[in-house]
Design a protein around this motif. Sequence first.
Motif, mmCIF file in Angstrom:
data_model
loop_
_atom_site.group_PDB
_atom_site.id
_atom_site.type_symbol
_atom_site.label_atom_id
_atom_site.label_comp_id
_atom_site.label_asym_id
_atom_site.label_seq_id
_atom_site.Cartn_x
_atom_site.Cartn_y
_atom_site.Cartn_z
ATOM 1 N N THR A 86 32.326 27.475 47.576
ATOM 2 C CA THR A 86 31.837 28.483 46.731
ATOM 3 C C THR A 86 33.293 29.171 46.388
ATOM 4 O O THR A 86 34.166 28.722 46.614
ATOM 5 C CB THR A 86 31.170 29.690 47.713
ATOM 6 O OG1 THR A 86 32.323 30.106 48.823
ATOM 7 C CG2 THR A 86 29.949 29.022 48.649
ATOM 8 N N SER A 87 33.020 30.170 45.694
ATOM 9 C CA SER A 87 34.232 30.927 45.005
ATOM 10 C C SER A 87 34.553 32.187 46.011
ATOM 11 O O SER A 87 35.340 33.237 45.525
ATOM 12 C CB SER A 87 33.986 31.491 43.578
ATOM 13 O OG SER A 87 32.962 32.104 43.490
ATOM 14 N N ALA A 88 33.998 32.211 47.291
ATOM 15 C CA ALA A 88 34.203 33.357 47.879
ATOM 16 C C ALA A 88 35.731 33.711 48.434
ATOM 17 O O ALA A 88 36.136 34.763 48.811
ATOM 18 C CB ALA A 88 33.435 33.519 49.059
ATOM 19 N N ASP B 145 24.658 26.118 40.871
ATOM 20 C CA ASP B 145 23.697 27.249 40.968
ATOM 21 C C ASP B 145 22.558 27.259 39.730
ATOM 22 O O ASP B 145 21.593 27.973 39.859
ATOM 23 C CB ASP B 145 24.210 28.441 40.851
ATOM 24 C CG ASP B 145 25.061 28.899 39.397
ATOM 25 O OD1 ASP B 145 25.051 27.894 38.762
ATOM 26 O OD2 ASP B 145 25.698 29.813 39.333
ATOM 27 N N GLY B 146 22.599 26.134 38.884
ATOM 28 C CA GLY B 146 21.606 26.150 37.965
ATOM 29 C C GLY B 146 21.673 26.975 36.520
ATOM 30 O O GLY B 146 20.968 26.735 35.491
ATOM 31 N N GLU B 147 22.512 27.745 36.652
ATOM 32 C CA GLU B 147 23.039 28.674 35.516
ATOM 33 C C GLU B 147 23.497 27.816 34.382
ATOM 34 O O GLU B 147 22.985 27.878 32.991
ATOM 35 C CB GLU B 147 23.859 29.637 35.891
ATOM 36 C CG GLU B 147 23.666 30.611 36.985
ATOM 37 C CD GLU B 147 22.567 31.542 36.390
ATOM 38 O OE1 GLU B 147 22.305 31.840 34.994
ATOM 39 O OE2 GLU B 147 21.638 31.912 37.124
ATOM 40 N N VAL B 148 24.240 26.625 34.496
ATOM 41 C CA VAL B 148 24.619 25.991 33.405
ATOM 42 C C VAL B 148 24.189 24.478 33.676
ATOM 43 O O VAL B 148 24.350 24.017 34.857
ATOM 44 C CB VAL B 148 26.155 26.048 33.152
ATOM 45 C CG1 VAL B 148 26.620 25.071 32.096
ATOM 46 C CG2 VAL B 148 26.737 27.308 33.020
ATOM 47 N N LYS B 149 23.690 23.665 32.795
ATOM 48 C CA LYS B 149 23.387 22.351 32.849
ATOM 49 C C LYS B 149 24.491 21.469 32.432
ATOM 50 O O LYS B 149 24.927 21.390 31.256
ATOM 51 C CB LYS B 149 22.174 22.030 31.895
ATOM 52 C CG LYS B 149 21.800 20.585 32.191
ATOM 53 C CD LYS B 149 21.067 20.439 33.475
ATOM 54 C CE LYS B 149 20.564 18.702 33.411
ATOM 55 N NZ LYS B 149 19.991 18.444 34.778
ATOM 56 N N SER C 15 37.695 29.339 42.647
ATOM 57 C CA SER C 15 37.301 30.244 41.554
ATOM 58 C C SER C 15 36.425 29.780 40.282
ATOM 59 O O SER C 15 35.967 30.332 39.580
ATOM 60 C CB SER C 15 38.737 31.058 40.994
ATOM 61 O OG SER C 15 39.419 30.236 40.378
ATOM 62 N N LYS C 16 36.751 28.454 40.008
ATOM 63 C CA LYS C 16 36.027 27.771 38.957
ATOM 64 C C LYS C 16 34.720 27.230 39.261
ATOM 65 O O LYS C 16 33.851 26.718 38.472
ATOM 66 C CB LYS C 16 36.939 26.645 38.500
ATOM 67 C CG LYS C 16 38.376 27.093 38.035
ATOM 68 C CD LYS C 16 38.937 25.607 37.602
ATOM 69 C CE LYS C 16 40.243 25.952 36.823
ATOM 70 N NZ LYS C 16 40.884 24.984 36.365
ATOM 71 N N VAL C 17 34.292 27.507 40.851
ATOM 72 C CA VAL C 17 32.972 27.053 41.188
ATOM 73 C C VAL C 17 31.959 28.253 40.549
ATOM 74 O O VAL C 17 31.992 29.216 40.671
ATOM 75 C CB VAL C 17 32.857 26.910 42.450
ATOM 76 C CG1 VAL C 17 31.389 26.698 43.110
ATOM 77 C CG2 VAL C 17 33.764 25.830 43.285
ATOM 78 N N ASN C 18 30.765 27.510 39.946
ATOM 79 C CA ASN C 18 29.718 28.382 39.336
ATOM 80 C C ASN C 18 30.281 29.417 38.385
ATOM 81 O O ASN C 18 29.848 30.665 38.416
ATOM 82 C CB ASN C 18 28.908 29.081 40.474
ATOM 83 C CG ASN C 18 28.066 27.937 40.891
ATOM 84 O OD1 ASN C 18 27.559 27.078 40.617
ATOM 85 N ND2 ASN C 18 28.013 28.104 42.333
ATOM 86 N N ASP C 19 31.394 29.117 37.670
ATOM 87 C CA ASP C 19 31.887 30.228 36.691
ATOM 88 C C ASP C 19 31.379 29.837 35.246
ATOM 89 O O ASP C 19 31.758 30.731 34.285
ATOM 90 C CB ASP C 19 33.442 29.923 36.690
ATOM 91 C CG ASP C 19 33.524 28.611 36.097
ATOM 92 O OD1 ASP C 19 33.069 27.713 36.063
ATOM 93 O OD2 ASP C 19 35.266 28.628 36.018
ATOM 94 N N GLY C 20 30.291 29.116 35.077
ATOM 95 C CA GLY C 20 29.551 28.805 33.739
ATOM 96 C C GLY C 20 30.508 27.721 32.968
ATOM 97 O O GLY C 20 30.150 27.417 31.824
ATOM 98 N N ILE C 21 31.377 27.201 33.583
ATOM 99 C CA ILE C 21 32.335 26.019 32.930
ATOM 100 C C ILE C 21 32.269 24.769 33.706
ATOM 101 O O ILE C 21 32.475 24.871 34.787
ATOM 102 C CB ILE C 21 33.660 26.323 32.661
ATOM 103 C CG1 ILE C 21 33.536 27.704 31.636
ATOM 104 C CG2 ILE C 21 34.454 25.371 31.978
ATOM 105 C CD1 ILE C 21 35.069 28.250 31.577
#
Length: 229
Positions: free
Chosen positions: A76-78, A116-120, A99-105
């Motif tokens: 995670t990015s915690a 997280d499924g936000e970006v494929k 910090s790059k985890v689940n950041d949309g890139i």
Amino acid sequence: MKVNILFLLFSLLITNFSLISSTKSSFISLLGVAPQDENYYKTETIKCRNGSKKFARVQLNDDFCDCPDGTDEPGTSACPHGKFSCMNVGHLPVSIHSSKVNDGICDCCDGSDEYDGEVKCPNTCWEAGKVTRDKLKKKIDIYKEGVTIRKKEVEQAKQAIAKDKEELSKLKNNEKSLKGLVKNLKARKEQIEKAEEKERLVKEKEEMMKMAAEDKSDDEHKESSSSTT
């Protein structure tokens, strides 16, 4: 009968759901963990790598930073100092900042950093890793070729050593033969020298006897001449 069947179906659904949940939980808990570090996270109580504190295994990847060095949040990015490991099967594994985890890139070629499924994120590792695999295959082929050449050189060296040993053995045998020949020649020379010396002494004796006979003959001739006068 219907009640029993329904109960059985319900039990199977609950069991499958539990297995799926357990598998998903296990997947999430080890997400971002490098393969070589998986054993580090198997115990129920885990130490922060900097030794500052301990945390329970259930706190692993719970999106709350317990370790200052990010040991408990590899997926995670915690934690500001965490590291996420991309498996990148088919390509080279890499480590990225948490910090790059689940950041949309999509930073990992296998897309594992955006779970997280936000970006494929498409898995591009196989295509991206082709160049690396080709280079590695080329290195392996060169290494194999080098090993083959090396084996050939070693075999040639062995043959050369065996030939040298054979030549050395022949030279040693020749040396023994030559030494024997020299010894025989020396003995023959000594025999010849002794024979020549013996012959010289005989000739010298004969010469002395001849001279003595001639002297005696001269003396007799002189005596005969004196008596006549």
